[in-house]
Write an enzyme that holds these catalytic residues in place. Structure first.
Site, PDB file in Angstrom:
ATOM      1  N   SER A 270     -36.828   6.792   0.860  1.00 52.44           N
ATOM      2  CA  SER A 270     -38.299   7.648   0.355  1.00 52.44           C
ATOM      3  C   SER A 270     -39.094   6.804  -0.269  1.00 52.44           C
ATOM      4  CB  SER A 270     -37.746   9.259  -0.513  1.00 52.44           C
ATOM      5  OG  SER A 270     -37.165   8.779  -2.179  1.00 52.44           O
ATOM      6  N   ASP A 271     -41.172   8.265  -0.121  1.00 52.52           N
ATOM      7  CA  ASP A 271     -41.456   7.061  -1.346  1.00 52.52           C
ATOM      8  C   ASP A 271     -41.619   7.668  -2.222  1.00 52.52           C
ATOM      9  OD1 ASP A 271     -44.124   6.164  -1.920  1.00 52.52           O
ATOM     10  OD2 ASP A 271     -45.263   7.180  -0.524  1.00 52.52           O
ATOM     11  N   TRP A 272     -42.299   6.554  -3.471  1.00 51.66           N
ATOM     12  CA  TRP A 272     -42.086   6.856  -4.365  1.00 51.66           C
ATOM     13  C   TRP A 272     -41.797   8.357  -5.075  1.00 51.66           C
ATOM     14  CZ3 TRP A 272     -39.417   3.105  -2.017  1.00 51.66           C
ATOM     15  CH2 TRP A 272     -39.370   1.789  -3.230  1.00 51.66           C
TER      16      TRP A 272
END
Length: 781
Positions: A270-272
């Site tokens: 995932s993106d953060w």
């Protein structure tokens, strides 16, 4: 970011081991490339729930690699090491110094993405990726969170400096070259942000509503090309929602399309802090959530214990993570020397930076012959090497200034302007940042207002110089998009161009404008006042040398625009569905809502282009719109001038089964050596009737350096399947049989040669998924 709790099972194991043994470790099972299934079976449930989460962001001075994005969870008893990742599209982002360490750790600041895309050179992309992959390895890490490769749907997107093009074929092939380069060094690449993450405004909550056709043909296509040509070890999912669910929690997107249809088996991350449901992300096939949160661990553990999360799914997530781990430097025990070949990488930056410069206008002034120059514009003295945010400029050792670059090429820079601008910029710095400039910012810091000059000051500069060079700058970053006003020149910039141009022209001298920009801006309203316009983009640490190489003629400009320069903002159909004028207060509030969703007002009504964005332009993005609807532009996609001229001769087009082969002789008909980009567009029969673009880029090639009079035969191929459009009713890719026109172009508006070929019908059924959850009023021809 919330650090993960220590795994109590491992702590107990360590304690027991110190006293002589541990039943969990009795089997002696250790991770190897051939034992992944056995290791998954040997892991405890708690270990599995930990390994699908990151270990927090490494921003403390006592971290192993301070200033980096994060790491993966180790299970020491099973031989699973911690692996480390870093941000930045332009190179490795990490702190340059470390506590109690006399050494420095300065990585190379490579070129920005639109500079790389402007080379139209797959080999250049490979070299940049290879250099970055090498530095990740030599500095002891495993994984670089790049390339970013979302489509440039709008010139104001805050992260356009990270992206390549408005065209999926150019984006996909340049990204593929970059990925191959990174992974040739044994470093993991992570293409991102998957997918339709085309605005920064409210990026954590915005729903991109996209037709199945546009999603397949435009937004997914770039990633599909990249996946099939480079097989990345990982892909990062995006913040936004897409046709309903968050991308990170969308099983149709991540599993049905990418794994089942494209055949990709790598690791999703995932993106953060993306998404809002860790269990849903696991079920969708998003293998790892970064940077990891305690509440995510508790939710996944509880769901696994209750049966809500199938162990088959969790085991598959863990297995894909381990398949990544066994490829990494740290797993293989590589001893990093902290000594990459920075000198060689600097040369790559200089060469690629020069090849990515695009000559837009030239009334005979370039290459420069006069050796005395006067540099105007704050950007001439405060050069922008790349964007802001985590994907922008890495923490480089230096940026070669325009002054240094021009002096190195033998030019004399008018000194009184250096003193004047040095003082002006210092004064502006105090005005803009009375408490000091922040060391890091997602958004681009404010830049100095332009200085204006008296007639006497201009007369003195004219007397001491042969030509004036004015530099204009634009910088963008994360978390917010640029405003419509930023597309146009500021009043001070307009006044400077007018005053300098009129004064120099009155004395029979000429003016060059350099565009040190992150994305297209207005040029139509002012370019006739000057003699040359050079789009330098943002070329990383060697920028000054690269620009000087082109202005001096050492390098013949050979870059081509990877996106259209429109005349006015609003000319593109997509502009009406983009957040171009959101005030800063609202932007700030929405950014916080993205990370603390409970803080958003409960009674707030969804707003167009903020909470949801309808992609009503459908497939007509960039040149596909301007070309198909006959709209004039300032400079078309694929445009770029040279100091020499080229002829295109003896074009042939042959069909062998499902493969069309196009050949053309490219001859340098001018007086200077140069390289040339050959652009292959294809027009389908009955394109207007069938609601297809006027023509589309299907391949491209770049010649070697051709001496005057020299010819190179360029060969390009196109598969029948490459010509397909997506038919939503049939849920199938279809290429209609008929007579297709293959065009050799020097830009989307300039056809140099063409030939036709009869193409057979082709089709391929796919899953009927990813429908928008609202009715879209789509543009049609």
């Amino acid at each position: 970011m919330v650090a993960m709790k220590l795994n109590q099972t491992i702590m107990k194991c360590v304690a027991v081991a110190m006293m002589g043994g541990c039943s969990l470790c009795a089997s002696g099972q250790q991770l190897t490339a051939g034992s992944i299934d056995e290791v998954v079976g040997a892991m405890t449930l708690e270990e599995k729930c930990h390994i699908v989460l990151g270990r927090g962001m490494h921003y403390n001075d006592d971290d192993k690699f301070p200033g980096t994005a994060g790491s993966t969870f180790p299970v020491v008893r099973l031989g699973i090491p911690e692996t480390y990742c870093a941000d930045s599209q332009q190179g490795l982002r990490m702190n340059a110094t470390r506590a109690w360490d006399h050494r420095d750790y300065y990585p190379t600041d490579f070129v920005a993405s639109m500079t790389l895309a402007s080379t139209w050179d797959r080999e250049a992309a490979f070299k940049v990726g290879q250099g970055i992959g090498n530095e990740v390895r030599e500095f002891g890490l495993d994984w670089i969170l790049s390339p970013a490769m979302n489509l440039i749907r709008n010139p104001l997107c805050g992260r356009n400096h990270e992206y390549y093009s408005e065209d999926p074929y150019l984006s996909g092939t340049i990204a593929a070259g970059y990925v191959r380069g990174v992974q040739s060094e044994g470093t993991a690449a992570c293409p991102k942000h998957f997918v339709a993450n085309n605005q920064e405004t409210n990026r954590n909550n915005n729903i991109s509503q996209v037709s199945q056709r546009a999603l397949r043909e435009i937004y997914l296509k770039a990633f599909e090309i990249m996946v099939k040509e480079s097989d990345p070890w990982s892909i990062m999912t995006s913040y936004n929602k897409l046709n309903g669910p968050y991308a990170v929690q969308n099983c149709e997107l991540l599993t049905t399309i990418v794994r089942d249809e494209w055949g990709w088996n790598g690791m999703y991350v995932s993106d953060w802090n993306a998404g809002d449901d860790a269990v849903a992300a696991m079920k969708a096939g998003n293998d790892m959530l970064q940077p990891g949160q305690d509440k995510q661990y508790e939710a996944i553990l509880a769901a696994a214990k209750s049966g809500e999360l199938s162990m088959d799914i969790l085991n598959a997530n863990v297995k894909r993570i381990l398949e990544y781990v066994v490829k990494t430097h740290n797993f293989k025990g590589y001893k990093a020397g902290n000594n990459p070949d920075l000198k060689a990488h600097a040369q790559v930056v200089r060469e690629v930076g020069a090849d990515g410069i695009v000559l837009l206008r030239n009334n005979g002034i370039l290459p420069l012959t006069g050796k005395r120059i006067a540099l105007f514009g704050c950007t001439s003295y405060d050069w922008i090497s790349g964007g802001s945010g985590f994907g922008g400029t890495s923490i480089g050792h230096y940026t070669v200034s325009l002054i240094e670059g021009m002096r190195s090429a033998g030019y004399e820079v008018y000194k009184p302007l250096i003193a004047t601008y040095t003082k002006h910029i210092a004064d502006e710095e105090k005005r803009l940042f009375p408490e000091g400039r922040p060391p890091f910012s997602l958004l681009p810091p404010a830049r100095a207002d332009e200085k204006q000059f008296t007639a006497d000051e201009l007369d003195a500069a004219i007397a001491a110089s042969d030509v004036a060079i004015i530099s204009l700058g634009r910088k963008s970053g994360e978390a917010a998009d640029r405003s419509e006003a930023d597309f146009y020149l500021k009043e001070g910039e307009q006044q400077l161009i007018k005053a300098v141009s009129e004064a120099y022209h009155a004395k029979g001298k000429k003016v060059v404008v350099l565009l040190d920009i992150c994305s297209p801006i207005d040029v139509a309203s002012w370019q006739n006042q000057v003699d040359a316009v050079v789009c330098t983009w943002q070329g990383g640490q060697e920028s000054g040398f690269s620009v000087a190489d082109v202005l001096s003629g050492k390098v013949n400009p050979n870059g081509k625009l990877p996106m259209t320069f429109q005349i006015k903002y609003g000319d593109a159909y997509a502009d009406k569905n983009f957040p171009a004028n959101v005030d800063d207060k609202t932007l700030g509030a929405m950014f916080m809502w993205g990370y603390d969703k409970d803080s958003a007002p409960k009674d707030r009504q969804p707003e167009a282009n903020i909470d949801y964005t309808n992609y009503e332009e459908d497939i007509y993005v960039g040149y596909r719109y301007f070309d198909s609807f006959g709209k004039p532009v300032a400079y078309p996609f694929g445009f770029g001038l040279s100091y020499t001229t080229f002829a295109y001769e003896n074009m042939t087009c042959t069909v062998d089964g499902d493969l069309v082969t196009v050949k053309v002789n490219v001859k340098n008909t001018g007086s200077r050596a140069g390289r040339n980009v050959v652009e292959l567009f294809v027009a389908a029969p009955n394109s207007k009737k069938l609601n297809k673009p006027e023509k589309e880029l299907r391949n491209y090639a770049k010649t070697r350096l051709l001496q005057p009079g020299q010819t190179e035969t360029v060969t390009m191929t196109v598969k029948t399947s490459d010509l397909a459009s997506f038919n939503e009713r049939a849920s199938a890719w279809k290429t209609d049989a008929g007579l297709y026109t293959f065009m050799i172009c020097s830009s989307a508006n300039d056809i140099e040669a063409q030939a036709t070929a009869k193409v057979k019908a082709w089709s391929q059924k796919v899953h009927n998924v990813m429908k928008p959850n609202v009715k879209l009023n789509l543009l049609r021809r």
